[in-house]
Each structure stands twice: as C-alpha cells, then as structure tokens.
Design an enzyme around this catalytic site. Structure first.
Site, PDB file in Angstrom:
ATOM      1  N   LYS A 116       0.932  -1.120  -0.118  1.00 52.09           N
ATOM      2  CA  LYS A 116       0.060   0.087   0.103  1.00 52.09           C
ATOM      3  C   LYS A 116       0.921   1.416   0.058  1.00 52.09           C
ATOM      4  CE  LYS A 116      -3.303  -3.075   1.782  1.00 52.09           C
ATOM      5  NZ  LYS A 116      -4.387  -3.384   2.595  1.00 52.09           N
ATOM      6  N   HIS A 170      -5.881  22.053 -37.667  1.00 55.13           N
ATOM      7  CA  HIS A 170      -7.426  22.046 -38.350  1.00 55.13           C
ATOM      8  C   HIS A 170      -7.962  23.541 -38.353  1.00 55.13           C
ATOM      9  CE1 HIS A 170      -7.891  17.547 -37.179  1.00 55.13           C
ATOM     10  NE2 HIS A 170      -7.356  17.763 -38.411  1.00 55.13           N
TER      11      HIS A 170
END
Lengths: 427, 427, 427, 427
Positions: free
Chosen positions: D234, D405
C-alpha cells in the site's frame, strides 16, 4: 626554526608525546608546522612523504581558513577544454574552461562537444533562479502553534526576521522563507542573495540570527537544528530541484545535421533515441530522482576542483535534465541544472592555482555588480556541461551508426575496441 | 627545447595558428608541451599563470592517461584526521585519514568525532557487498522477445556471456546479471569483482564484449547504449542503494555517556533527537531519496580528493543512512554506505601525492589477496564518515544543551557566535 | 419497453449486430438500457449476472455523468468507525466515520485507535493548505523565450490570465501559478480555490482557457498538453508533497501512558521505536518517496469509497508522514497528509449511498461558507488516519511486550497466532 | 426479530447505552444487526439512511470476514469497456473489462483505446514476474551479527526457514528472501508464490512463522515488526518497482497509421511527443518516482473496485511506465506495471457482484493450474491500462492537430470546448 629543532618535535609527535594538532604551539609559523607534521606522519607511517611537499605554498595563508592538520598539498592535473562560444545574459564570448581531473579522455571529449556547438551558433545560457538556502527545523508543542506561526506570525514579522538575519552580513539579502509543517515540527527554508559568494557560511550565520529572533519572539517554538536537511546542502533533493539552490541555469544549442555527421559522426535521430532511452527511461528505471542526464557530474567535478568550489557540493550541483529534440535533421539539445552551487569569492576560490583557473574565464573575485561574476561562471559551466552531454550521447549513438558502417566493410572489432578505449572513463 | 622556441610556438597558439591540442606535435615532450600551452593560455587571457607551474611534476607520466590539454597542476591543502581506531574484518588498527579540502573546520571536526569514538571501543566496520556494475540498455521488437531472453536464453547462456566478458580482463570476474524489462527495452545490470581497482573501465570493456556476444547470438536484440543509466554511474539511484555498487559498507560505534558529556558536550538523547528530526524527517520532507545523513559528502569528497578517487563519484558514494539509538545513557550510532566506489590502483591513485596519501593508511596499490586493499580502505572511510556524522550531530545538538547552560548564566550570544563560527562550513 | 422487446435487442447485441454503446438508441430510458446491456453481456459470457441488478437505482440519474456502458451496480460493505472526537478549526465534535471495505478487521482496528484517542483529549486537526492544481506543459523555441515569459510576461499578465481562467467557472478562483523551466519547455502549475468540490474538472477547464489566452498573447509559445504531469493528478510526487494538492492536513494527539497500557497494551517507547524503524528507516530503505507511514492508504481508500471520492486519487491522497515522540511516558503522534484530494459536491458524492455516508458526518453538499464542508471533511479524515496509524503501530509494537509477557508464562504460540489473525489484513 | 424489538435496541444504541460493536450480542443474526445499527446511526445523526439498505445482501456471509460495524452497502456504477483483443501467454481472446467508477467518460475513453488496439493486431501481454512479498525488520546488537546472519546463517538455514513458513499455508510457496542491512537493523523481504490469491494474508502468516523460527535459532536477533515497510504494501517504492510485487506485467501494441488517423485523429509523432514531454519529462520534473504514465490509476482503480481487489493497493499497483516509439508512421506503445497486486480468490473477490465481474472475464475463483486465473487477469488488466494510456495520449495530442485544423477554418473555440468537456475527468 632550524632543521634539528623541527626534527626533534616531529620525533615527539611520532612518539605520541605531542598531539598532531598541538604542533602549532611549538612551530614558528604555519610553514614550519606543516613540515614538522608531515615528518611526524612520515615517521609514524614509516613512509617518506616527499611528493606532497610544496615549496611554493605559503601555509600561513591557509591556516585557520581552509584546512587543519595540514601536511602538504595534493596536486591534480589541470587542463583546459574549449574554447566554447557562450551566449549568456551576462557572459558573451569564447572562453576556455579549466578542468582538473585524473580521468583520461574527459577534457578531450568535452572539447569535442564544444567544437560541435561552436560550429552551430554556440551555446545559449540563462540563469533562471539565484539564491542560497538554509533550512532549519523547529519544534512546537502542537500543529496548532505551527499553523498559527505560518499563517499569522511569519507574514507579520517577516521584515523583522529579515532585519535580524541581514544584520550579520554585509552582502547577504534574505529573499524569502518557505515554510513546511510536519506534525508539530516546522521547517523554514531561508533563501538569500549572496552576491558572488557561494554563500553557505553567510546563509548559516544569518539564519542562526533569524532563528534566535524567532525563538525570542514566538512563545513555544524551539530550534532543533539550524540545518534540518530541508536546505538541502550536499544532498540531492526535490526541494532543490523545484525551488533551486545556488544558480538554476539552462544551456541549449542547435547542432546542424552537417556538424552532427562530420564532427560527431552521428545523427539527430540517433542522439535523440539514446537520450530518451538512457537518460529518461534508464534513470527512471534505476530510481534516480533528479539526474536524468548522462554525466553532468564529470564536468561539474572537474570544474569545481579546478576553481576551488566545494567538491562535496558536486552531489546536488550535478542534478539536472538533458532534453533533446529532432528539428528537421538538426538536433536541439538542452541541459537544465537546478542547483548549481558556486562562487567566485570565498572558500577555496582564493587559493593561488584555483584563482588562476577562475581568471582564465575572467570571473575571479567579486563582479561588478556584485553577483555578476558568479552568474557568468554559471552560464559558462552550463555550456560546458552541455558540451559534455552532447559528446557522450553522440559517442554512444555511433554504436548504431557503427553497425551500419561495419556493413560497408569496416572492421567491427577494431571499431569496438577503439570506442572502448575512448569511451569508458567518462560514461 | 629552448625558451625562445617554446615562446614562438606559444605565440602561434595565442594567435590561433596552432590549436591547443596540436601543441604536442611541436613539443619535445609533455613537460615542454604543458609549458607552451600554459604560456599560450596566459597570453590569450592576458593573465600570468605562474602559480599552477609545478616543477616537481613530470607530465610525461600523466600524458594520455589522466588528462588532456594540461596547463599545470591544481594544488589543494592536504591534512590528516585522526587517528581513528578501526575494527574491520580486513583492517584492524589505528589509522590517520588523509583529507584534501579547502573548507576550514572539516578536518578538525572529523578528528573530534574520531576522538570520541576512540574513547569508546573504536569503530566497527564491515564491507557487506562488493562489486562494480555496468548497465547497458538493449531494444527488441517486442516484450515477447525480451521475456523469452530473460526467462530462457539468459540463464542458459550465462556462462558463455561471462566467458566473453572475462576474456577482456585479467582481474575482472562477472558475478551476476540483473535484468529489467521495460516494454520492448531490456536493461542488464552486469556486476563484476574488480579486485583493488574501482573497476569502471574494466567493467565497461568487459560489458561491451558481453553485449557483442549477446547481439551476435540472440536474434533481434540490439544494443542502444553500453551505459543505460541502470549502472548507475555518477548518479544517485535506488538500484545502487538496493543492490550496492562498489563497496557496501557499514560502520558503527557505541559512545559512552561520559564521552558524550566530556568530549562532545551533549547526550545520547539530544543526538538521537537531532538525527531523527534532521536526517530522517528532514531528508524525507526535502525529497532526498538515498541521503538520510547529515554530511557524508564532506568526508567522502575530502578523502576522494586526497587519494585520487574519481570526484564525480562522490555523488553516489555519499549515499547513505545514519542511524542512532539510545542505549541506556550511551549512544549507538551507525552509518551505512551502499555504494562507495573506490580503488587503490588505477585512475588517479597512481599520481605521486595521491599515492602517498593512500600509503599513510597502508593501502596503496594492489593488496594481497587482490581486493583486500580496497576493502580495507572502505572500512577506514566508513569509520571516518561515522566520525564526521557523530561530531556534526553532537555540535547541532548542543543547541539544546546550550539553552540549558544559558539559564545557568552563560552568555547566550557568545555561545551562538561561537557555534556559528565553528559550524557553518561543514553542516 | 416490454421484456420481449428488450430481449430481442439484447440478442442482437450478443450477436454483434448492435454495439454495446449503441444500445441507448434502442432503449426507452437508461434503466432499460442497463437491463438490455446486462442481458447481452450475460448472453455473450454465458453467465447469469443477477447480483449486480439494482432495482433501487435510477440509472437516468447517472447517465452521461458517472459512467458509460453500465450493466449494474457493484455493492461494497459499508461500516462506521468511531465515534472519534475531532478538534479542528472548522469541525469540532464526536463523529462516526463511514468506511467501505472488504478487508476484515480494518474498521475494528481504526475504531480501537479512535477509542484510545478519545480517552486522551481527542484528535487535533488542521488544514494547512487548500487548493487544486493543474499543470500544463508548453514548448517554446528557446530557453530565452521561456525565461522572458517567466520573469517578465507572466507577472505582468497574471491578472489577465486569471480573468480568462475564472470566466469558465462560477466557483473556482485562481490562487497562483508556479512556473518551472526545463530547457525550452515550460511547466505552469495553476492552483485554484475550488470551494467544496474536489475541483479537478473545474481546474482543467479553467486552465484550458488560461492556456488559450497565453497562446494567443505570447508569441511562440505552444501548449503540448493541458496536463503535463506537473499537477500531479493520480500520481505521487514531491511537487504535491511540497506545494500541497487538495487539502494539506495534519492531525495529532497525545495518548496518555495509562491508555497506551490499558487500551493498546503497549508503551510510548515501544510505539516510537516501531514508528522510527518501520515508517522512516523502512520506507527510506524501500525507496518510498512520500509515504513514511504504515497504512494511510487503507483508511483513505475506505473513506473515499464510502463517500464517492475518486478512488484513483487514493494514490497521492495516501502520501504522508507519521511522527511520534515520547513525552514523559505519554505518546505524541501526528499524521501529515500533504495532498488529500476530496470534495463534498460533484463526482460520485451525489450518488445516493455515497451522499448518505457524507451526511453521517454532516458534510454532504455545499458548506456555508463554500469550502467549509470539504475542510471539515479533511479534518475528520486526518483524525481517522491518525487512529489507524496509532492502532497498527500499537499492534506491531506489542510484539515487544509480547515477548516480555511470554516470560511471565503466557503461551507464545497462542500470542503469535492471535496477532496473526488480527493483524494481517491491514498491515 | 420483530421491528419493535430492533427499534428498541437501536434506541439504546443511539442513547449510548449499547455500543455500536455490541449490537451483535442483541441481534438474531447479521442482517438484523445491520438494520439495528443503521437505524441507530440514523437516529444519532438525525438523517434517514435508506439508500444504503440492501435487501439482496445476506450480511451473514460478510460477517467476520469483510467488514465490521456494517450499516449497509455502498453502490457504485459498473460498466464494461471493450471488448479488447488480448494476446497473452495465458489468456488469448476478446474480453469485456468490467470497470466500476463514478467518473464520467472513463469507460468510454478506455473503450476507444481498445477499439484502436483491436484494429491493429490486439494487445500483447506478458507476466514477467509473479510473487507476493512481506518485509519484516529485525534488530541485532551489531552489524557484525547482521553480516554474519546474511553471509553465513541465512544461506545455510534457508530450507528450514522455508519449511517453517510453508507449514502455515497449503498454497503459499516461499520463493526467496532478499536481505538488506542498515546498521544493526536487518530487513528480510520474503517473496511467495500465492496461487490465485493476492496473498497478503498468507504471506504475513507465513512470514510470522519464519520470523519466529529465526528468533528461536539465531541468538541476539529480535523482530521489530513483521512489516518493516520493505514489503512495500500500500505504498509506492523502488523496491517494488525493481523486484516486483504481485504480478509484473507488460502489454504492448502497434497502432497502424490509418487507425491513428481515423479512430484517434492523431499521428504517431504527435502521441510520441506528448508521451515524452508529459509522462517522462513531466513526471521527472514533478518528482514522481515510479509513475511515468498518464493515468494508470484510473483504470486500475475502476477494475479493482469492480472485482473486489483491495482499493488501498491501487497505490502501488498503478506504478509503471508508458513507452512509445514511432515505427515508420505507426506507433509502438507499451505499458509496464511492476507491482500489480491482484487475486481471483479471497478478499473481496467472493462478494456477489464482484464475483460476477470476474466471471465476465472468465477468471473468477481458482484457476487450473493454480495461479493461472490471476495471471490471466493480470494480462487483461495490463491490456486495459494500455488502452487507457493510448486514448488519453491521443486525446491530448490532438491539441496539436487541432491547431492545424483550425487553420483550415474550423472554429477553434468550439474545438476547445469540445475537448474540455470530453477530456477533464480522466486526465
């Protein structure tokens, strides 16, 4: 003192009747003291210690300042790399870089990198942060007090703390204090402008005075240690990498494809690949925290040694990142050094040979304005580190090209042997 | 060569007609070469470079081995700390420790720590791991190949790889290879027994041969770089801390309460507190990964410089941990250095002054058996580092006691000023 | 929709004629959609999926907000620990802490720690920093531009950048921007006050607008990614530990000797020793960077799950430090969590069961003033983490006492077996 | 029990006459107990707690195993991503991946990544290491003893230690013990084969038995704590990254240029650039040690939650590295997860909904041979993580293309708004 007298004392030291650090009481001056002590050590160890004799050194100038229990001088070969063209904010021009080293090939390889950089447009160099830090640790009874100190008392009393700190120094200026609470403990990272000095001493004395002011004026706070390793001195750390320590400096260059091919016998793509896989994936895999580079430490150590910097600070001064980009067929390469701790006055910079080394770069002593010499020096060092990285990455990347070459009939074994003999010392 | 002739060439170099590294073609020997080059640099920079002249140095001995473009010698003060009583597995006895430094107070403070250790039972010291590593990076087409290499091919062919590596060296022995897969990349960390040499060159040459064997015999594997930063050389890293590099060495001592009080003017509890808060909480807070210590780097750097070790390796050699325990009223203190990279032959260890420094400790040159000198040296260094840590922690901890004292009427200001002047350089 | 119709569509999905995410086009509402999709998956996998059916759930409320391709609900046991007495700056009182977990013994052990804390004076808790960050990376042509941006343009245009950022949000306030130059790359770490929301979405949208403003107004700068991992979201990092992310919170308690003995069956010295050796020496040896604790993650994960926090943020929210001190015979213990990322509105906090869990602590929804609920929640979480640490350290430390006890005739094997069954799940 | 009776007890609990954990004494079974406890909490907090009622849950099955002080069930939306084509060593085929989350867009985005991978050749996946570890810390009197233990006693007694450990378990097999000396402290990292279980409990119990054997048979060694944070459980750590914990698993894919363009609307170069600058330079700059990735944690957390894994282990299970290469115009991408801690039996995997989630992938319960189910599961998870990384990098990289674009006339603002709404939740 005559030789017989000195010999007699040395004899007593060798027998243990006089301790090493007591010799000064019996010696006429520091030069005699060193001679007696060396002779005593030689007798004790039963070896002659003749090489370390240094007639040109006046030990009286070192005494009480640079070392204790001195018995002679260590000599290290001093060479020059370059020249390299540096385009800094404070230093612009071609400069030879003094490097003291015992590792063959290092100076030659840095010089090759410099040559490639010069054949481009030189190395651009910028100091992005400047300040020396000291990080004491305090303890309080409770986080409640620590929190109140940080949120209320510190901002309100910053000017008084600064006044207390700056009273101890004519050159140092307190720039800021970064607090960090850990339970009932409180770290305060003091950062100073220290002019052309590396500034560790100045910062410690000023911080001690500031700590005293704090203890005298905030009830329940108590200094644990004036250095709480939140500085971080002579240690690598992320706080140094993120906040800077000494100079934060970046150097960069664009190496044209033609230079890559002719001087370094490699390509932008090949260098970029080695840099990504070795310096980034490799360092991450190894668990390096702040050294995503190939060998900053080699160049830093050699310049530090040549110019009287603190060699223990090579540790964090060699922190940093090498970044490459392929731009068309050219290579963009940069090195970022977040915590380069250097000075042009104080410490070992005033010793005769070290001062000469600084003079070669025109940065010995105090600059005008104060601080400019050490920033020029930082710009030069970063450019030299850039050259060292470029050359090593290029050398490693030829492994790729090497294989292509061998298909064209060159002897692979020879190639490898040649590279081996050239490359190992400074990998 | 006569002076006029040398002057003429120097003039040409200064004008740029001859390049710095071309001087060797015109000089009779390396000594002339250095003189010409220094004069040329002096002319170019318009400064006299007289201090770095070193008549006692024969540059022919350095040439092609230790440095290039040499112009003189840097001189650094050499002192001795100690003696310290070391109880090692290979070295037992009292020993003076040579330290080259320009930082005042360092040698004196280490000596004070040694005195305290000697008044206990001396410093116990053990080398727990020994081996030099080189970590190349390879690429493959797919993790499938990398996985097969690691699980099947490598164990089956380890002996052949070892044979290829060891063919390049008379001293080096391949101990093991630690693999690490990252996607389609594969790191192999080769670790060698390198006798009394630090062994970086030896390891690189042997690893290059091993890599060639691997490339020739496993289809689709390709070396990216013989150093993939998984070594990790001249960098701090967790792989060095966990696996060791060079010598992993631990030294420890118990300091009796009486010695703490009389020599160090502190207590076990006070030192233990400073150590916990500064070296552990402080380093963790700062984001230091492998330096949970106060100033290993200071002692390591000074001994490295004195004895011709690679000063760039101070970086990872100063990794380590200082642990304290209060035992009754006594103090247990230990230092663990996972990656102390040293040698007693090769590199700068053969230079005259450096060799003398090694001789003071009786560890110059090859030991019998091979490797014993460098392990003795490691045991001594760890003991010296222990002394340095002990003394600094003690000095910092007196801040606590100091406050108690000042209540008894001693002048607080004086106390702080005294400490300031003593403590700053080597915090 | 009737069952036959839904079955027909499920059949088509199972055959691949309709894709999973296309089901919505054929379903009357989200509830039908979930049923069809689950049936289709069940058919495809040839397993019944009946447990995950959740009649009480209205999927229309989740649709387009919390998850896609939904097939049911996962159920996790929800318990309560405590109550614990919290003495915060914003929350004062006794509170039950909801925890969702599948690890037996976790809730019981946290409760035991709470009991011990309550028998002292409760847990003091303070939020020391508060702010959510997003750290885009930009590239420029040269460090020269990056340097100019940071030193000149950014301070001059900060207010405009802030205005651009804040235009996207009614709640978020830009607190500061921390820049970091790496070569020609520039990281900017934006930190926002986000009221009671965890604030990651809000911060990202605001930062995108700020980035657009920067790109439109500083020539030559180009955004590489709106998250440059300098945030650091869902990653542990030192920048989070040093600068904070979400809430930086500290909780502390003093546990009287009597409580240590009677409730925890241990002593201050025993706990202090385990904490030093395990949480500090152990984590440093393992190479943990920001987790000098025993099991923050257990408590954080269980509370996050119970209250609809982002479980991926358990990663950095479990960063932190456990510090202990022996005070006489009592124990001082603190936990510092630098980057606890939580909210009481938004994300999963509005789901029915999660909202109830927040309500148990009285912190569901927006606080008054805004931000107060999430800070109360932070104070409570830190207190719960403190309880979890205290209890685990106590349990581990009884090993020491256990040995003493066994000398008094207790069966050692039994003791170990008992501890084993109790301790493993939440170590 | 009838409602009145239950109400009466709940009333007593609310008044504090009965403690929460004492309810079990008064309840007929766990179902009644939960109802009483929930009602008591509701009364205490003065809020109805109706959502968390879960009639379909039999709390008797959870009792004493998965949680204490239970008051209901938390419900989290469960969706499926995919299918994804996985080409593992143990699992081959197309598979739907269950993910429980409250973060909108996560499942959809992972699914898009999966689609792109499928349109290539699928995801290759390999488990490279497998073993669960527990790392106790011992103390000894001196490093001399620690050294002797590691060099002599441990190798000689390894089989006996193993026998002691394995006596406690029918499934666990001790694979190796990695020792690490720190002064007089000794860490031993035990690694076990634990079949299809995640294996933390099994490893702890076995290690406790091994520790007992060691203490009983090596004089002067003493266990400080059975978990010395050298495990590391952990917590993220380099020892986990270098040695592995649970499964070490790598997944990779090649994404053809056409797929990059049509599905992900980006290019190999654009993704490669974002990955290098964000995941490597960014994480290094932030001071992340083992997370050189974009958002492993998101995918790991959602799968862990769906399948009953320990959510606290998301911390180290989300460690890992994303590597990209441009291959012609195609993209090679890999993810390496060194410490993925999972099981298909034990813990929360047996709960009804969690078990169904595992069943969707065909990996519920014990595999044949033992361990094969958890390894299959690891291969699938790594493939899902790969999909998540690919998609996020692609989304971020369209920023580049977006600009191109917009030059072609598309509305930049719209583009940014669209991306904002899509991208934030899972950055």
């Amino acid at each position: 003192m005559d030789e017989a007298e000195k010999g007699k004392i040395a004899q007593k030291v060798a027998k243990g009747e006089i301790l090493l650090h007591q010799i000064e009481k019996f010696a006429a001056d520091a030069n005699d003291e060193v001679e007696i002590r060396r002779n005593a050590v030689a007798k004790t160890c039963k070896i002659p210690l003749e090489s370390m004799v240094s007639k040109e050194t006046d030990y009286n100038a070192l005494k009480g300042k640079n070392a204790e229990n001195v018995i002679g001088m260590v000599r290290v070969p001093l060479g020059v790399a370059g020249p390299i063209r540096v385009i800094g904010a404070e230093f612009c021009g071609d400069v030879l870089v003094p490097m003291a080293t015992t590792e063959g090939a290092l100076i030659a390889s840095v010089s090759r990198g410099m040559k490639a950089i010069n054949l481009g447009a030189g190395a651009i160099s910028r100091v992005t942060e400047d300040g020396m830090s000291r990080g004491p640790i305090f303890e309080l009874n409770s986080v409640v007090d620590a929190h109140r100190f940080v949120k209320e008392w510190l901002p309100k009393n910053f000017n008084k703390i600064r006044a207390a700190a700056e009273k101890t120094t004519s050159h140092g200026r307190l720039k800021n204090i970064k607090p960090k609470i850990q339970g009932n403990n409180l770290f305060l990272r003091f950062t100073y402008d220290t002019g052309d000095a590396m500034g560790m001493n100045m910062s410690t004395i000023a911080t001690e005075a500031a700590c005293k002011y704090i203890e005298d004026n905030f009830a329940g706070i108590s200094l644990v240690a004036v250095s709480g390793n939140f500085c971080s001195d002579k240690k690598q750390s992320m706080v140094n990498a993120l906040e800077g320590r000494g100079k934060s400096v970046v150097a960069e260059a664009v190496i044209p494809q033609k230079v890559l091919a002719e001087v370094l016998r490699t390509s932008a793509a090949a260098i970029n690949k080695v840099n990504y896989k070795k310096n980034w994936i490799g360092s991450a895999t190894a668990g390096s925290l702040v050294q995503f580079n190939a060998h900053f430490a080699n160049i830093i150590a050699a310049i530090f040694l040549a110019t009287g910097q603190d060699p223990a600070q090579v540790v964090e001064s060699s922190s940093g990142y090498t970044i490459t980009e392929v731009r068309g067929s050219d290579l963009y390469v940069s090195v970022s050094l977040p915590s380069l701790e250097i000075g042009t006055i104080g410490g070992g910079t005033g010793l005769p040979t070290q001062k000469e080394a600084l003079s070669i770069m025109g940065v010995a002593g105090s600059g005008n304005p104060s601080g400019s010499n050490s920033r020029k020096f930082a710009e030069i060092i970063a450019a030299a580190v850039l050259a060292g990285e470029l050359n090593l990455l290029a050398a490693l990347s030829t492994r790729e090209l090497g294989k292509a070459h061998s298909k064209l009939g060159r002897n692979k074994k020879q190639l490898i042997r040649r590279k081996a003999s050239k490359m190992q010392p400074w990998l």
